[in-house]
Scaffold this active site. Structure first.
Site, PDB file in Angstrom:
ATOM      1  N   THR A 153       0.870  -1.175   0.000  1.00 39.02           N
ATOM      2  CA  THR A 153       0.000   0.000   0.000  1.00 39.02           C
ATOM      3  C   THR A 153       0.912   1.232   0.000  1.00 39.02           C
ATOM      4  O   THR A 153       1.401   1.611  -1.064  1.00 39.02           O
ATOM      5  CB  THR A 153      -0.968  -0.015   1.202  1.00 39.02           C
ATOM      6  OG1 THR A 153      -0.235  -0.271   2.390  1.00 39.02           O
ATOM      7  CG2 THR A 153      -2.037  -1.074   1.024  1.00 39.02           C
ATOM      8  N   LYS A 179       3.788  -7.070   4.080  1.00 40.40           N
ATOM      9  CA  LYS A 179       3.555  -5.670   3.735  1.00 40.40           C
ATOM     10  C   LYS A 179       3.173  -4.907   4.995  1.00 40.40           C
ATOM     11  O   LYS A 179       2.740  -5.485   5.988  1.00 40.40           O
ATOM     12  CB  LYS A 179       2.460  -5.529   2.692  1.00 40.40           C
ATOM     13  CG  LYS A 179       1.108  -5.945   3.197  1.00 40.40           C
ATOM     14  CD  LYS A 179       0.003  -4.981   2.799  1.00 40.40           C
ATOM     15  CE  LYS A 179       0.363  -3.575   3.114  1.00 40.40           C
ATOM     16  NZ  LYS A 179      -0.721  -2.876   3.832  1.00 40.40           N
ATOM     17  N   THR A 190      -3.478  -3.230   7.450  1.00 35.21           N
ATOM     18  CA  THR A 190      -2.115  -2.871   7.555  1.00 35.21           C
ATOM     19  C   THR A 190      -1.185  -4.000   7.286  1.00 35.21           C
ATOM     20  O   THR A 190      -0.743  -4.221   6.229  1.00 35.21           O
ATOM     21  CB  THR A 190      -1.837  -2.304   8.958  1.00 35.21           C
ATOM     22  OG1 THR A 190      -2.594  -1.110   9.035  1.00 35.21           O
ATOM     23  CG2 THR A 190      -0.408  -1.980   9.185  1.00 35.21           C
ATOM     24  N   GLU A 276       6.696   4.422   8.571  1.00 35.62           N
ATOM     25  CA  GLU A 276       6.508   5.766   8.027  1.00 35.62           C
ATOM     26  C   GLU A 276       7.437   6.774   8.697  1.00 35.62           C
ATOM     27  O   GLU A 276       7.410   6.953   9.905  1.00 35.62           O
ATOM     28  CB  GLU A 276       5.041   6.175   8.165  1.00 35.62           C
ATOM     29  CG  GLU A 276       4.200   5.435   7.148  1.00 35.62           C
ATOM     30  CD  GLU A 276       2.730   5.488   7.439  1.00 35.62           C
ATOM     31  OE1 GLU A 276       1.957   5.331   6.501  1.00 35.62           O
ATOM     32  OE2 GLU A 276       2.374   5.685   8.605  1.00 35.62           O
ATOM     33  N   ASN A 400       1.307  11.235   7.899  1.00 33.51           N
ATOM     34  CA  ASN A 400       0.008  10.863   8.448  1.00 33.51           C
ATOM     35  C   ASN A 400      -0.976  12.014   8.503  1.00 33.51           C
ATOM     36  O   ASN A 400      -2.183  11.803   8.555  1.00 33.51           O
ATOM     37  CB  ASN A 400       0.183  10.238   9.835  1.00 33.51           C
ATOM     38  CG  ASN A 400       0.671   8.815   9.720  1.00 33.51           C
ATOM     39  OD1 ASN A 400      -0.049   7.960   9.235  1.00 33.51           O
ATOM     40  ND2 ASN A 400       1.908   8.579  10.123  1.00 33.51           N
TER      41      ASN A 400
END
Lengths: 405, 405
Positions: A153, A179, A190, A276, A400
């Protein structure tokens, strides 16, 4: 941002597993977003799933079908999590399974669905079903790397691991993909992991081995503690090598267990490193705790502390933050005087305060590394636990905060 | 950054309390960093302190002296927390108390010390002791506002609250000050609150009232869950008004209790609004929970979720993040179908998914406000709990990453 080089290792095929990939145009036209994983008859399957009270529809269905079916196919889509979608979501999940079952001539319960992507939007069943012929047409045992890309993703890199070992002249292979950019996908759901081996492992033992390995790997990584509604990890044993794993053969059992642990660890650390905004991979070891519970409470409190994480981002040996986090982990009768904290091999805290030998320069050197070990010795017992996490960077907030705007 | 206007209300004097302020040059030359608060004889005191296992030296000493002494003075310094300082820290704390005790002719146990600032550095006893004569020379009952500034660390604004009420022609006053930019001071130790009233309240009742009020105010605010080693909140009743608070006079008791709650709430919300990088004040109400524990677990899980907090920063009505946080709060047998979530009066989740009436525009409107209410209705019982928090902004990371560099 991500930690370390983006190298996908060679992912050897598993005899008894074929993969097909197609574009359903779920979120972006042309993007490979549907993966079909075909499993040989007689294979065994094991699965572990999210502990979030609000399981997504595909998680509910996969758990159900895992109990009921002679599972032959995994159907994985990215771009839509089919989570928070109520009764319609369940219908949509079943519809995709039925369509694939019909196309390949099995029953619906033989299909396990997995979805990842945006929460709260209806699953585009028609698009997914339309993509199935193309996915089935290119079924091939050597598409693990492509499948690793097909389930991404917001991941910045595909994630895979492969371990082979020999036993009495035979080679046993374990291959997996995963992932997730941490537990922390913005509005996404997720973590997915799929691994397979050509060993023979009965279903009950396979489940026990997966559970044990996942507990020490996937369940020990955290970016910020935000557990998703869709987390799933599957392990398939096709048995095609003919090598039987059982507790009776202790040597082989240990070799297999270690190989499985390594694959799962690599797959889960790949997620952390792609967290992230991550600039650091941080290993937090809590040693000589009295109980597993207090070891994990300490490790997670430090791992989730925004103050510790921003210090890591800044390469700042701000040891007071680590100390304060340990202190609020809820451990009863914790004695500061008995506590030792190390950054790699640099002692920062002992005898109730900053270590005499500590220098800011030594601490700074460790904190500037890309891989950092925080070792917390409680001196209360003989239990050790390790968790892995990342730093908290400006990019984390930007990613985010910007995701849906 | 901070939420709302930086208005310090009028802080009326409390008969029986005088304040003196001086510069000790602890961190910056010329900065007012020492406050002495003098308490009239016969006053009663109550205190609540950090739950962090690693209490700073001044917390240990204050708790000890609170039990032993006829407490007459609070000695507060900023710039150094005297935390993580081991046995030397205790000696240093006692030394400061002894010096003040000698200067004013009381015993050491009559002094309660409070420190806030950097962790792990030795308290500069000489500097603090040198500043005492100046602080004592300007003792005055009308210096609450100046004291609010004198206890600041990285706070961007002084914090104070004052409530007066009348009872049978008499005015009762409650005045307080606080400091802290959230629970989250970078390498700092953190939350201090000092309040006083001229009512007569016996020590036992005062402690119970303070505990109850703190539990619903100071103990319900969180920026990121990083509890400091120095958090302390004191309440002084000088008795100078002659108005006696006791449970026998229910009306007056209720009036006093409400006034105390209001002062404490204002002092604690002032901390949240001044949270590092804060752009939003977020109220999280969990309603109809089965137990207080599950209500608080739900509220704090949402309040600490970096995904929810970054969505708040982005004014993004990303309801899937709130739902996922509620789902991982660890509540057993939580039924998604029974759950309702509101942003102010906009229903975002009901019947297992996004509310039919929900529009992105309506959600966006609420999320763009500076004050946001997230209401989570569990429909499992009749317990409600409220916590307050802020968003997670890029500035939060920058402030905490840059602090020591």
């Amino acid at each position: 941002m991500a930690v370390g080089p983006a190298i996908l290792p060679v992912l050897h095929p598993i005899n008894g597993v074929r993969l097909g990939i197609a574009s359903a145009g779920i979120k972006k036209p042309g993007r490979k977003d549907v993966v079909v994983l075909e499993i040989a008859e007689q294979a065994t399957l094991a699965g572990v799933f999210t502990q979030n009270a609000f399981c997504a529809a595909p998680v509910i269905i996969s758990k159900e079908h895992l109990r009921q079916g002679a599972n032959r196919y995994l159907l994985i889509n990215t771009g839509n999590a089919n989570a928070g979608t109520g009764a319609q979501g369940m219908q949509d999940g079943y519809a995709c399974c039925s369509a694939l079952a019909e196309a390949v001539g099995v029953t619906r319960e033989d299909i396990l669905p997995f979805s990842t992507g945006v929460i709260g939007e209806s699953l585009p069943v028609d698009k997914i079903v339309s993509a199935l012929p193309a996915a089935l047409a290119n079924l091939n045992d050597n598409l693990w790397a492509e499948a690793a890309s097909g389930i991404m993703t917001t991941d910045t890199r595909p994630k895979g691991a492969c371990v082979q070992f020999s036993y009495e002249g035979q080679t046993i292979t374990l291959t997996g993909i995963s992932k997730g950019a941490g537990m922390i996908m913005p509005n996404m759901a997720t973590m997915l992991g799929f691994a397979a081996t050509d060993a023979v492992v009965d279903a009950e033992l396979l489940q026990a081995l997966l559970k044990e390995a996942a507990d020490l790997t996937f369940n020990r990584i955290t970016i910020d503690g935000d557990t998703s509604t869709n987390d799933s990890c599957m392990l398939i044993a096709t048995g095609k090598s003919g090598v039987v794993i059982s507790k009776e053969n202790e040597t082989l059992y240990r070799l297999f267990k270690d190989a499985l642990h390594q694959v799962m660890l690599e797959l889960s650390l790949a997620i952390v490193k792609d967290g992230e905004g991550a600039t650091k991979l941080v290993t937090i070891c809590v040693e000589s705790a009295a109980t597993q519970k207090e070891a994990l409470a300490t490790a997670y409190t430090v791992a989730h502390s925004p103050l510790v994480k921003t210090a890591l981002f800044a390469s700042d040996p701000n040891w007071g933050r680590i100390l304060a986090a340990v202190g609020r982990a809820g451990i009863e009768n914790l004695q500061l005087d008995n506590l030792q904290i190390y950054l790699d091999d640099v002692c920062i805290v002992e005898k109730g305060g900053r270590a005499d030998s500590y220098t800011e320069a030594a601490g700074k050197k460790v904190m500037s590394q890309e891989n950092i070990l925080i070792k917390i010795i409680l001196n209360r017992g003989d239990i050790s636990e390790t968790v892995w996490t990342t730093d908290l960077s400006v990019d984390y907030v930007t990613i985010n905060a910007d995701y849906r705007s």
